[in-house]
Scaffold this active site. Structure first.
Site, PDB file in Angstrom:
ATOM      1  N   PHE A 198      -5.975  -1.184  10.820  1.00  0.00           N
ATOM      2  CA  PHE A 198      -5.331  -2.471  10.511  1.00  0.00           C
ATOM      3  C   PHE A 198      -4.098  -2.209   9.656  1.00  0.00           C
ATOM      4  O   PHE A 198      -4.193  -1.455   8.668  1.00  0.00           O
ATOM      5  CB  PHE A 198      -6.281  -3.353   9.681  1.00  0.00           C
ATOM      6  CG  PHE A 198      -7.409  -3.998  10.446  1.00  0.00           C
ATOM      7  CD1 PHE A 198      -7.196  -5.171  11.156  1.00  0.00           C
ATOM      8  CD2 PHE A 198      -8.697  -3.465  10.420  1.00  0.00           C
ATOM      9  CE1 PHE A 198      -8.240  -5.798  11.835  1.00  0.00           C
ATOM     10  CE2 PHE A 198      -9.748  -4.091  11.090  1.00  0.00           C
ATOM     11  CZ  PHE A 198      -9.519  -5.260  11.803  1.00  0.00           C
ATOM     12  N   GLY A 199      -2.969  -2.842   9.968  1.00  0.00           N
ATOM     13  CA  GLY A 199      -1.838  -2.755   9.056  1.00  0.00           C
ATOM     14  C   GLY A 199      -0.497  -2.659   9.744  1.00  0.00           C
ATOM     15  O   GLY A 199      -0.377  -2.102  10.837  1.00  0.00           O
ATOM     16  N   HIS A 246       0.863  -1.179   0.000  1.00  0.00           N
ATOM     17  CA  HIS A 246       0.000   0.000   0.000  1.00  0.00           C
ATOM     18  C   HIS A 246       0.898   1.228   0.000  1.00  0.00           C
ATOM     19  O   HIS A 246       1.603   1.481   0.982  1.00  0.00           O
ATOM     20  CB  HIS A 246      -0.909  -0.012   1.242  1.00  0.00           C
ATOM     21  CG  HIS A 246      -1.819  -1.208   1.267  1.00  0.00           C
ATOM     22  ND1 HIS A 246      -3.061  -1.217   0.682  1.00  0.00           N
ATOM     23  CD2 HIS A 246      -1.642  -2.455   1.772  1.00  0.00           C
ATOM     24  CE1 HIS A 246      -3.626  -2.404   0.838  1.00  0.00           C
ATOM     25  NE2 HIS A 246      -2.775  -3.179   1.503  1.00  0.00           N
ATOM     26  N   LEU A 247       0.878   1.968  -1.106  1.00  0.00           N
ATOM     27  CA  LEU A 247       1.727   3.162  -1.201  1.00  0.00           C
ATOM     28  C   LEU A 247       0.932   4.432  -0.943  1.00  0.00           C
ATOM     29  O   LEU A 247       1.498   5.528  -0.909  1.00  0.00           O
ATOM     30  CB  LEU A 247       2.446   3.203  -2.552  1.00  0.00           C
ATOM     31  CG  LEU A 247       3.409   2.030  -2.806  1.00  0.00           C
ATOM     32  CD1 LEU A 247       4.116   2.178  -4.148  1.00  0.00           C
ATOM     33  CD2 LEU A 247       4.440   1.893  -1.686  1.00  0.00           C
ATOM     34  N   ASP A 283       2.237  -7.003   2.096  1.00  0.00           N
ATOM     35  CA  ASP A 283       1.064  -6.262   2.593  1.00  0.00           C
ATOM     36  C   ASP A 283       1.522  -5.051   3.418  1.00  0.00           C
ATOM     37  O   ASP A 283       0.901  -4.696   4.429  1.00  0.00           O
ATOM     38  CB  ASP A 283       0.111  -7.144   3.396  1.00  0.00           C
ATOM     39  CG  ASP A 283      -1.269  -6.482   3.587  1.00  0.00           C
ATOM     40  OD1 ASP A 283      -1.497  -5.410   2.994  1.00  0.00           O
ATOM     41  OD2 ASP A 283      -2.093  -7.034   4.334  1.00  0.00           O
TER      42      ASP A 283
HETATM   43  O1  DOR Z   1      -3.933  -4.823   7.639  1.00  0.00           O
HETATM   44  C1  DOR Z   1      -4.314  -4.436   6.551  1.00  0.00           C
HETATM   45  N1  DOR Z   1      -4.130  -3.172   6.144  1.00  0.00           N
HETATM   46  N2  DOR Z   1      -4.961  -5.300   5.767  1.00  0.00           N
HETATM   47  C2  DOR Z   1      -5.560  -4.903   4.635  1.00  0.00           C
HETATM   48  O2  DOR Z   1      -6.120  -5.728   3.966  1.00  0.00           O
HETATM   49  C3  DOR Z   1      -5.548  -3.468   4.239  1.00  0.00           C
HETATM   50  C4  DOR Z   1      -4.384  -2.780   4.810  1.00  0.00           C
HETATM   51  C5  DOR Z   1      -4.439  -1.278   4.684  1.00  0.00           C
HETATM   52  O3  DOR Z   1      -4.739  -0.778   3.611  1.00  0.00           O
HETATM   53  O4  DOR Z   1      -4.122  -0.600   5.675  1.00  0.00           O
END
Ligand code: DOR
Length: 457
Positions: free
Chosen positions: A342-343, A68-69, A324
């Site tokens: 999330f992330g 994710h940029l 991811d």
């Molecule tokens: O943890 C995550 N973050 N899972 C995802 O599927 C999306 C991502 C995000 O875009 O932050």
């Protein structure tokens, strides 16, 4: 672009496409690989710079199918410029960026914007992934053909699943004609509900809503059935459960066109880390704390799941490793676990995390490199094969790394804007020494050793 001639001497060359794993030299120039093997002094072009590669591994640059940029729209979390520097520091020479941007990547104009930004700001290759549905809303298919013509390399609504089974069926039907995969974030929302971490004893202990493994597995099972019915190209994003590995294994055995990826965090850490104790049960005993940097979708799971994922990766059921990489601003994580985004920010720790598996003899070095290079290139399709090759004449997109260098994760040194990692302060073993994109050094660590030029005889 003309680039310097460089020879990397006496490195362990791992080129999975040619099943090559031996100590030798790599000669690059004019942006390409000119030769691998023994490159004697007589074969070195005039003015060729020499890097001492002893004790180091050289391989094709890593390809990340899933990051994710955040550009356009969320530049306060990440930009193409910062994300590409983070990628280069992590050994990646190709990043495929997900379309959960604002606006989302669902028109040719946004694809062109990413291409233009990448040309301007990035030293490594950026390949956009287009939306499956318009606005990622899940109701209507995006103009897939327009996106394919504009240059997307796959389709996904990542961050959200393609919820409607009939839309997924149509997307898979078009995927074979377009020769591009549908990468689905498999999450049955009627099961994951308000869950924020894996269902299990840690969630119970912390009083947090759990996400059952079936939330992932139910949608993977659906998608496999749809891939079988349509003959489409299904790619399952970020597998996290033992059951998901079994589903993909069985589908492959039945000859269904399915590929899958797994992330470094799901291979190396468990839901015990949610306690904020870096997996240490003693600190967890108090159970009074949690670490929001562990909040990720899919969630960190049990040791049994981790073991099944590692086995699936080692035996090739899982085709590739994808990061991811999901950078977030500080405030998105300095909230309660329920409210946190999330992330995890992964690009700069991926190699060190994965090498833990190699040092622990759970994954061979060759398999690790294959799943970071040739594996993702195969998912992208035959026209991307050169990105994962060190055959003479292919682009000099390569990485040189020291598998034994120990370092402590310090997010203040991250190139990524996202400092959100549970690995802060952790000692990892293995680090990138230099990354080359089209023959140019786009990242070098202080460990990079050039040899003094020899005096002419
Ligand atoms: O943890 C995550 N973050 N899972 C995802 O599927 C999306 C991502 C995000 O875009 O932050």
């Amino acid at each position: 672009m003309e680039t310097d001639n460089i020879v990397i001497r006496r490195a362990r060359i791992i080129d999975p496409r040619r099943q090559l794993d031996r100590v030798g030299d790599v000669l690059i120039g004019g942006g390409q690989i000119l030769g691998t093997g023994r490159v004697g002094v007589d074969r070195r072009p005039e003015g060729c710079r020499v890097i001492d590669g002893s004790g180091l591994v050289v391989s094709p640059g890593f390809i990340d199918l899933h990051c994710h940029l955040r550009e356009p729209g969320f530049e306060y979390k990440e930009t193409i410029a910062a994300g590409s520097k983070a990628g280069a520091k992590g050994g990646f020479t190709t990043l495929c960026c997900m379309p959960n941007t604002n606006p989302p990547i669902d028109t040719a104009a946004v694809v062109e914007f990413i291409h233009q930004r990448a040309r301007q700001d990035s030293l490594i290759r950026i390949l956009p992934i287009g939306c499956v549905t318009k606005g990622r809303k899940g109701h209507e298919l995006a103009e897939m053909e327009e996106l394919a013509s504009a240059g997307v390399v796959a389709f996904s609504d990542d961050g959200d699943p393609v919820y409607d089974a009939n839309i997924m069926r149509l997307a898979l039907t078009y995927s074979s004609d377009l020769g591009l995969s549908i990468s689905n974030h498999c999450q049955e929302r009627s099961l994951s509900c308000n869950g924020v971490m894996a269902e299990g004893s840690v969630a119970t202990h912390l009083g947090l809503d759990g996400i059952p493994a079936a939330a992932e597995e139910a949608m993977i099972a659906r998608d496999i059935a749809l891939a079988e019915a349509t003959g489409g190209r299904l790619h399952v994003a970020h597998l996290s459960t033992a059951g998901s590995v079994s589903l993909v294994r069985q589908a492959k055995e039945r000859g269904i066109s399915v590929t899958a990826e797994v992330c470094p965090h799901h291979l190396t850490i468990t839901d015990q880390w949610v306690f904020g104790s870096k997996g240490q049960p003693t600190a967890a005993a108090g159970g009074l704390a949690y670490d929001t940097s562990t909040k990720v979708y899919p969630p960190l799971r049990s040791q049994r799941d981790v073991d099944a994922l590692v086995t699936g990766l080692a035996d090739g059921v899982i085709d590739c490793i994808a990061t991811d990489h999901a950078p977030h601003d500080v405030t998105s994580k300095q909230v309660t676990y329920q409210d946190a985004a999330f992330g995890i920010s992964v690009l700069e720790t991926a190699l060190g995390s994965l090498l833990q598996l190699v040092h622990g003899r759970k994954l061979s070095m060759g398999a690790m490199v294959e799943r970071l290079t040739n594996g993702p290139a195969r998912v992208l399709g035959e026209s991307f094969a050169d990105l994962a090759s060190m055959e003479p004449g292919t682009p000099a997109d390569i990485v040189l790394f020291d598998p034994n260098a120990e370092w402590t994760v310090d997010t203040s040194e991250f190139e990524s804007k996202g400092k959100n990692t549970p690995l802060e302060g952790t000692v990892l073993k293995g680090r990138v020494v230099a990354t080359f994109a089209a023959g140019n050094i786009v990242y070098e660590s202080p460990e990079l050793r050039f040899e003094a030029p020899r005096a002419k005889p």
